[in-house]
Design a protein around this motif. Sequence first.
Motif, PDB file in Angstrom:
ATOM      1  N   PHE B 397     -33.860  -6.232 -39.592  1.00 17.36           N
ATOM      2  CA  PHE B 397     -33.460  -7.603 -39.922  1.00 17.36           C
ATOM      3  C   PHE B 397     -31.962  -7.687 -40.188  1.00 17.36           C
ATOM      4  O   PHE B 397     -31.280  -8.603 -39.737  1.00 17.36           O
ATOM      5  CB  PHE B 397     -34.251  -8.109 -41.142  1.00 17.36           C
ATOM      6  N   LEU B 399     -29.553  -5.850 -38.989  1.00 14.73           N
ATOM      7  CA  LEU B 399     -28.785  -5.787 -37.741  1.00 14.73           C
ATOM      8  C   LEU B 399     -28.966  -7.060 -36.917  1.00 14.73           C
ATOM      9  O   LEU B 399     -28.022  -7.573 -36.320  1.00 14.73           O
ATOM     10  CB  LEU B 399     -29.202  -4.560 -36.931  1.00 14.73           C
ATOM     11  N   MET B 400     -30.195  -7.582 -36.907  1.00 12.83           N
ATOM     12  CA  MET B 400     -30.438  -8.818 -36.147  1.00 12.83           C
ATOM     13  C   MET B 400     -29.670  -9.987 -36.754  1.00 12.83           C
ATOM     14  O   MET B 400     -29.197 -10.873 -36.049  1.00 12.83           O
ATOM     15  CB  MET B 400     -31.941  -9.138 -36.112  1.00 12.83           C
ATOM     16  N   SER B 401     -29.521  -9.964 -38.070  1.00 13.54           N
ATOM     17  CA  SER B 401     -28.821 -11.077 -38.725  1.00 13.54           C
ATOM     18  C   SER B 401     -27.337 -11.080 -38.363  1.00 13.54           C
ATOM     19  O   SER B 401     -26.623 -12.015 -38.689  1.00 13.54           O
ATOM     20  CB  SER B 401     -28.996 -11.001 -40.241  1.00 13.54           C
ATOM     21  N   ARG B 402     -26.893 -10.012 -37.692  1.00 13.50           N
ATOM     22  CA  ARG B 402     -25.507  -9.963 -37.187  1.00 13.50           C
ATOM     23  C   ARG B 402     -25.455 -10.286 -35.701  1.00 13.50           C
ATOM     24  O   ARG B 402     -24.410 -10.119 -35.064  1.00 13.50           O
ATOM     25  CB  ARG B 402     -24.915  -8.577 -37.429  1.00 13.50           C
ATOM     26  N   GLY B 403     -26.592 -10.647 -35.146  1.00  9.53           N
ATOM     27  CA  GLY B 403     -26.582 -11.109 -33.756  1.00  9.53           C
ATOM     28  C   GLY B 403     -27.143 -10.130 -32.747  1.00  9.53           C
ATOM     29  O   GLY B 403     -27.161 -10.416 -31.555  1.00  9.53           O
ATOM     30  N   LEU B 404     -27.637  -8.953 -33.204  1.00 12.41           N
ATOM     31  CA  LEU B 404     -28.224  -8.015 -32.248  1.00 12.41           C
ATOM     32  C   LEU B 404     -29.674  -8.396 -31.976  1.00 12.41           C
ATOM     33  O   LEU B 404     -30.408  -8.723 -32.897  1.00 12.41           O
ATOM     34  CB  LEU B 404     -28.179  -6.592 -32.801  1.00 12.41           C
ATOM     35  N   GLU B 405     -30.066  -8.318 -30.711  1.00  7.51           N
ATOM     36  CA  GLU B 405     -31.480  -8.531 -30.389  1.00  7.51           C
ATOM     37  C   GLU B 405     -32.303  -7.409 -31.002  1.00  7.51           C
ATOM     38  O   GLU B 405     -31.796  -6.319 -31.238  1.00  7.51           O
ATOM     39  CB  GLU B 405     -31.686  -8.473 -28.873  1.00  7.51           C
ATOM     40  N   ARG B 406     -33.601  -7.683 -31.155  1.00  7.03           N
ATOM     41  CA  ARG B 406     -34.466  -6.686 -31.795  1.00  7.03           C
ATOM     42  C   ARG B 406     -34.345  -5.313 -31.119  1.00  7.03           C
ATOM     43  O   ARG B 406     -34.169  -4.290 -31.780  1.00  7.03           O
ATOM     44  CB  ARG B 406     -35.926  -7.156 -31.748  1.00  7.03           C
ATOM     45  N   GLN B 408     -31.975  -4.053 -29.320  1.00 10.29           N
ATOM     46  CA  GLN B 408     -30.662  -3.436 -29.575  1.00 10.29           C
ATOM     47  C   GLN B 408     -30.614  -2.864 -30.980  1.00 10.29           C
ATOM     48  O   GLN B 408     -30.063  -1.790 -31.214  1.00 10.29           O
ATOM     49  CB  GLN B 408     -29.557  -4.483 -29.462  1.00 10.29           C
TER      50      GLN B 408
END
Lengths: 257, 444
Positions: B397, B399-406, B408
């Motif tokens: 979560f 990393l995703m909250s920084r714009g990476l797709e799951r 990635q």
Amino acid sequence: MRKSPILAVRGLRASVAETGVEILRGVDLEIRAGEIHAIMGPNGSGKSTLAKVIAGHPGYEADGGHVRLRGEDLLGLEPDERAQAGVFMAFQYPVEIPGVSIANFLRSALQARLEDGEELDLFDFQDLLSGCMELLGMDPSFAQRAVNDGLSGGEKKRNEILQMAVLKPALAVMDETDSGLDIDALKVVAAGVNALREENPEMSVLLITHYQRILDHIQPDMVHVMVNGRIVESGGPEVALELEAQGYEEYKRTHAA
Amino acid sequence: MSGGIAVGGGARVAEVGEVAAVGRGGEPSWLRARRDDAWELYEATPFPSTRSEEWRYTDIERLLPLGDLERSAIGPNWSGELPERLRRVLASDGEGAGRVVEMDGRVVSARLDPGVAAAGVALSSLADAACSADPVVRELLGTQAVPASDGKFPALNAALWSDGVFVHVPPGVKVELPIRLSRWVSRPEAPTFTRVLIVAEERSNIAFEDEILSPDFESGTLVSTAVEIFARRGARVRYVSLQRMGRRGCHLANQRTVAERDSSVDTLNVALGGSVDRVDLNARLVGPGASSEMLGLYFGEDGQHFDFNTSQDHMAPHAHSDLLYKGALDGRARGIFRGIIRVHEGAQRTDAYQTNRNLLLSDHAVATSLPNLEIEADDVRCSHGATVGQLDSEAIFYLMSRGLERGQAERLVVRGFLGEVLSRLGPGVVADKVMRTIEAKLVR
């Protein structure tokens, strides 16, 4: 002329995904470009949940209402899509990612915003990163350290601000960024936020905090008091001062669940 | 099936010996005798079963249809072009001190940098070295490090090995760049038995990178490797095994390192390919001040089965060993780590560590981790630790909250997790190759 809101929250209800326990019971909030709003409240009032629901944390379920960023509904989006739309959440407890350097991580995050086939220019990235670190008064070697792994509490929070600086969100949600920081570390973090705001006056900030003291260093335009999953009072900076004087007890009595 | 590989009896051994010795004027009698003894041991040794502690999680009879393997252990001499994939690897490996290419268990070329050769370093086909009566080979081949008496597969390898590599570094000679061995296995359903013998004399330095490659197979194909490493006083040896075989490839490795006074032997075992990889690694610290860093990295997917059986034998005081094995397991992959630190009587001031960490990427992947200590000295520092964890949903979560797709985000976490081993190894061809292979697995 009033600008249209960057963030519009209407009647937002949300619960814990695993247990179904309702936390947010109808939150209304509007933030315009460049405004700083503080949400204060006692422990368990739901203020951190609001931050997480805006960012799309999988541990919470939105049960009603809407959250719009520049008119776009966020609730149906994945966390990464929300980030792409312009949301950034500074975590209360930044997560450790061993073996991944801050520089690499930020490069991946910026690359992820580009269209397929587009490559991030490494020199541009280096310039951006060192510019941001300079603005925040950080040592360049910091970016080579692993994401939050082995960082002190203060360093972790500064790392959040650095990411915010690089990613330049439209809306920065700061979830109890002040918690666990001594006054010196707090001042450093607040100075970072103020520096970013100076650079980018359009950035809106939603500051979630338990204590008034961070508001001595980051001046809010509006202060909201949240109790039992609702915003029960909104006003200018004076609201925070009243709270500081009276505590949350009075609010808790009047707005018991 | 209890008979093991269907390669006949003593007559077959003789035949293998003859085949291995073709063009070399026949095998010397001492080698013939060793093969005969090894075959006898092989026949007398029961097939490893899951009832034995060391093979409990690897049902080798089930995983490796040895009965289906072709009777001939030795293939024809390689003729014609090298396979495209191998050529690409050879081209991208860059500069080294030496290069050996082994095709189906036979060395087809062994080249050494002229400067390194002039310094007295020997690099040759092991069969050639044995047949030319090299006294070091005769003394150390299968006698001390990986003798036939070690078990069923060491015995089989000692009886049937066709070729391999011999490296001898004279005293004081420091070879900066690695010597690389690239093994290619092409024959489905055929076993290959090869060996490596590295002897680093006093105060010498050598690095050896041993890579195994193959195409995908439709049925099980066995590669058995025995690796014997001797570091004399003050020598430094680095050995890397990189297994990137294709589907249905099976690798059984028996490795033993012997570190004398003030020497160091560092190893890295990487298992990425194949269907089954079983590595038995024993690090012996026989002289005071000896040191061994033991690194391992594995990434399993589908039904891949990786089994590491390691031991750190501290037989002298003031020695140091540090083991770190890390693996990610996806799909229905299975990872087993069994490690033991043995501090022998009198090995005071031993410094020995052992860590195994596993990251499960699917609900169907299984990791088993069995670290162990056996201490017979009283003034030692030893620790062991093992973890089996899943991808941390908070990290994803974050990393995703920084714009990476799951996807990635997951890749970044896995990369970081396994990267710890490579960062201990340091930058170079191996780290690049391993990272590229991991990347390719991650995007699948």
